[in-house]
Design an enzyme around this catalytic site. Structure first.
Site, PDB file in Angstrom:
ATOM      1  N   CYS A 125     -28.572  -3.781 -76.509  1.00  0.00           N
ATOM      2  CA  CYS A 125     -27.425  -3.353 -76.506  1.00  0.00           C
ATOM      3  C   CYS A 125     -26.637  -5.292 -76.442  1.00  0.00           C
ATOM      4  O   CYS A 125     -25.692  -5.502 -76.375  1.00  0.00           O
ATOM      5  CB  CYS A 125     -26.747  -3.023 -75.272  1.00  0.00           C
ATOM      6  SG  CYS A 125     -26.892  -1.314 -75.369  1.00  0.00           S
ATOM      7  N   CYS A 155     -53.847  -2.516 -68.184  1.00  0.00           N
ATOM      8  CA  CYS A 155     -54.978  -1.573 -67.492  1.00  0.00           C
ATOM      9  C   CYS A 155     -56.949  -1.781 -68.672  1.00  0.00           C
ATOM     10  O   CYS A 155     -57.688  -1.495 -69.034  1.00  0.00           O
ATOM     11  CB  CYS A 155     -55.126  -0.069 -68.062  1.00  0.00           C
ATOM     12  SG  CYS A 155     -55.608   0.940 -66.767  1.00  0.00           S
ATOM     13  N   CYS A 165     -60.820   8.240 -67.738  1.00  0.00           N
ATOM     14  CA  CYS A 165     -60.622   7.372 -66.471  1.00  0.00           C
ATOM     15  C   CYS A 165     -59.584   8.800 -66.538  1.00  0.00           C
ATOM     16  O   CYS A 165     -59.890   9.122 -64.839  1.00  0.00           O
ATOM     17  CB  CYS A 165     -60.108   5.949 -66.098  1.00  0.00           C
ATOM     18  SG  CYS A 165     -61.240   5.101 -66.156  1.00  0.00           S
ATOM     19  N   HIS A 166     -58.318   8.707 -66.739  1.00  0.00           N
ATOM     20  CA  HIS A 166     -57.503   8.813 -66.147  1.00  0.00           C
ATOM     21  C   HIS A 166     -57.011  11.278 -66.303  1.00  0.00           C
ATOM     22  O   HIS A 166     -56.371  11.196 -65.583  1.00  0.00           O
ATOM     23  CB  HIS A 166     -56.397   8.878 -66.662  1.00  0.00           C
ATOM     24  CG  HIS A 166     -55.768   7.567 -66.393  1.00  0.00           C
ATOM     25  ND1 HIS A 166     -55.679   6.488 -64.562  1.00  0.00           N
ATOM     26  CD2 HIS A 166     -55.589   6.155 -66.788  1.00  0.00           C
ATOM     27  CE1 HIS A 166     -55.698   5.667 -65.140  1.00  0.00           C
ATOM     28  NE2 HIS A 166     -56.076   4.653 -66.074  1.00  0.00           N
ATOM     29  N   CYS A 185     -18.173  -0.755 -71.864  1.00  0.00           N
ATOM     30  CA  CYS A 185     -18.785   0.625 -72.859  1.00  0.00           C
ATOM     31  C   CYS A 185     -19.286   1.381 -72.165  1.00  0.00           C
ATOM     32  O   CYS A 185     -18.631   3.615 -72.239  1.00  0.00           O
ATOM     33  CB  CYS A 185     -19.943   0.248 -73.606  1.00  0.00           C
ATOM     34  SG  CYS A 185     -19.885  -1.607 -74.822  1.00  0.00           S
ATOM     35  N   HIS A 186     -19.640   1.776 -71.326  1.00  0.00           N
ATOM     36  CA  HIS A 186     -20.345   2.635 -70.746  1.00  0.00           C
ATOM     37  C   HIS A 186     -19.871   3.567 -69.246  1.00  0.00           C
ATOM     38  O   HIS A 186     -20.009   4.716 -68.686  1.00  0.00           O
ATOM     39  CB  HIS A 186     -22.121   2.823 -70.341  1.00  0.00           C
ATOM     40  CG  HIS A 186     -22.883   1.933 -71.225  1.00  0.00           C
ATOM     41  ND1 HIS A 186     -23.459   3.297 -72.370  1.00  0.00           N
ATOM     42  CD2 HIS A 186     -24.050   1.087 -71.576  1.00  0.00           C
ATOM     43  CE1 HIS A 186     -24.267   2.512 -73.407  1.00  0.00           C
ATOM     44  NE2 HIS A 186     -24.531   1.432 -72.825  1.00  0.00           N
ATOM     45  N   CYS A 226     -22.507  -4.087 -69.490  1.00  0.00           N
ATOM     46  CA  CYS A 226     -22.564  -2.615 -69.557  1.00  0.00           C
ATOM     47  C   CYS A 226     -20.967  -1.590 -69.243  1.00  0.00           C
ATOM     48  O   CYS A 226     -21.144  -1.075 -70.045  1.00  0.00           O
ATOM     49  CB  CYS A 226     -23.461  -2.442 -68.829  1.00  0.00           C
ATOM     50  SG  CYS A 226     -25.619  -3.633 -68.715  1.00  0.00           S
TER      51      CYS A 226
END
Lengths: 119, 239
Positions: B92, B200, B158-159, B58-59, B55
């Protein structure tokens, strides 16, 4: 190889009481649970944790698990949660190496060392 | 506290937890999710796949991923659809590293996602202004308000309507997804937002959408809009 997170101050004053924290990644499978297919999941536990202090020069990794003074030990059973976390205190007297060992089922033997500098 | 703060009735799930669980999240030396973060940070620099690229190739440093997690889910112009952070990581992996994609809820995938999300800790959730994303947010809002399952409950029932009241022994949180991936004590491991959403759905005895389904990504997109401006707290600990 289990992943571990050990928190120890790098340096301490003589006779200072320091806090040591040790977190290890482990499923602590009890041996009582069943999979969604109904098969018993085999028991896989950490059985024992020890922390030893080897004074003086940096300890040799090969002899580390028995060398030095035992400063903390714990025996684990099935009721301990996954990824067990322990915290305990040590009075820092001399510089040396802390050797942490986790032993358990399926040949688990994980050792980590941390150097402590006492000024 | 500013007026804007006082007017915001939104609360992170953190506010609904017991002090002992809050303590686990507040202290990185106690937070078990940091084990996954440590793994993810190691993976960041590890060359993988046929391209033998990491990673970091590139980053750059992982610290440059600051604010990245705050914008996902987002529209991908190459995929022509809305994708979440874990799907972007796998993208990626396949296109840049030429490695095989990790399966859903894979330890390494969660580790990388947690490590990247940690870089945005404290930053506000900031979904980008994209017309495709706006469409997904609308679809997600419809799903959020849709009653489902034998128990016949919507997310909103519920939330929003019952948030702060009890379900069994637990306080119902407002359902703001600001801490994902989370270490959930019930799972005894780190898991994604999709895993939580599916949990849920099973709980209301509905057929959950498959992992990676566009409906789940739409719901994630709506939740990001609903929680926009709230600080990210990944990797969070939840009961």
């Amino acid at each position: 190889m289990a992943r571990t997170l050990i928190t120890v101050p790098r340096t301490a004053k003589r006779d200072e009481i320091i806090e040591i924290r040790a977190l290890v990644q482990h499923s602590m499978e009890t041996g009582y649970r069943r999979s969604s297919e109904g098969d018993l999941l085999p028991r896989d536990l950490i059985r024992r944790f020890t922390c030893r202090f080897v004074p003086g020069a940096v300890a040799n990794a090969n002899t580390a698990s028995t060398a030095g003074d035992l400063i903390f030990a714990a025996t684990f059973h099935a009721a301990i949660a996954a990824n067990p976390y322990l915290s305990f205190n040590l009075r820092a007297t001399t510089s040396g190496t802390l050797v942490f060992t986790w032993e358990g089922d399926n040949g688990l033997a994980q050792s980590d060392t941390v150097n402590l500098l006492v000024a | 506290m500013t007026a804007a703060h006082a007017a915001d009735a939104r609360k992170s799930g953190f506010e609904f937890m017991q002090p002992s669980t809050q303590a686990l999240q507040k202290d990185d030396t106690q937070n078990p999710a940091m084990l996954w973060v440590k793994d993810g940070e190691a993976l960041w620099n590890k060359p993988e796949g046929a391209a033998v690229k990491s990673c970091a190739n590139c980053h750059g440093e992982i610290s440059r991923m600051k604010s990245v997690a705050a914008r996902y889910p987002a529209y991908s112009s190459t995929q022509k659809k809305i994708i979440n952070l874990s799907q972007q990581i796998n993208l990626c992996r396949v296109t840049q590293q030429q490695a095989s994609a990790w399966p859903v809820e894979h330890e390494s995938l969660l580790g990388l996602e947690a490590a990247i999300a940690k870089e945005s800790r404290g930053l506000p959730v900031a979904p980008p202004a994209q017309s495709q994303l706006a469409d997904a947010q609308m679809r997600g809002e419809t799903l959020f308000n849709q009653r489902i399952g034998q128990v016949d409950l919507s997310c909103r029932d519920c939330h929003e309507t019952l948030a702060g009241k009890k379900l069994g022994g637990n306080v119902i949180p407002q359902g703001h997804a600001t801490g994902y991936p989370i270490y959930r004590l019930e799972w005894q491991s780190v898991g994604s937002l999709q895993r939580r959403l599916r949990g849920c759905m099973t709980a209301v005895r509905a057929e959950p959408y498959a992992h990676g389904a566009s409906e789940l990504v739409d719901l994630e997109a709506y939740l990001a809009k609903r929680g926009a401006g709230m600080p990210l707290e990944a990797p969070a600990v939840r009961p």
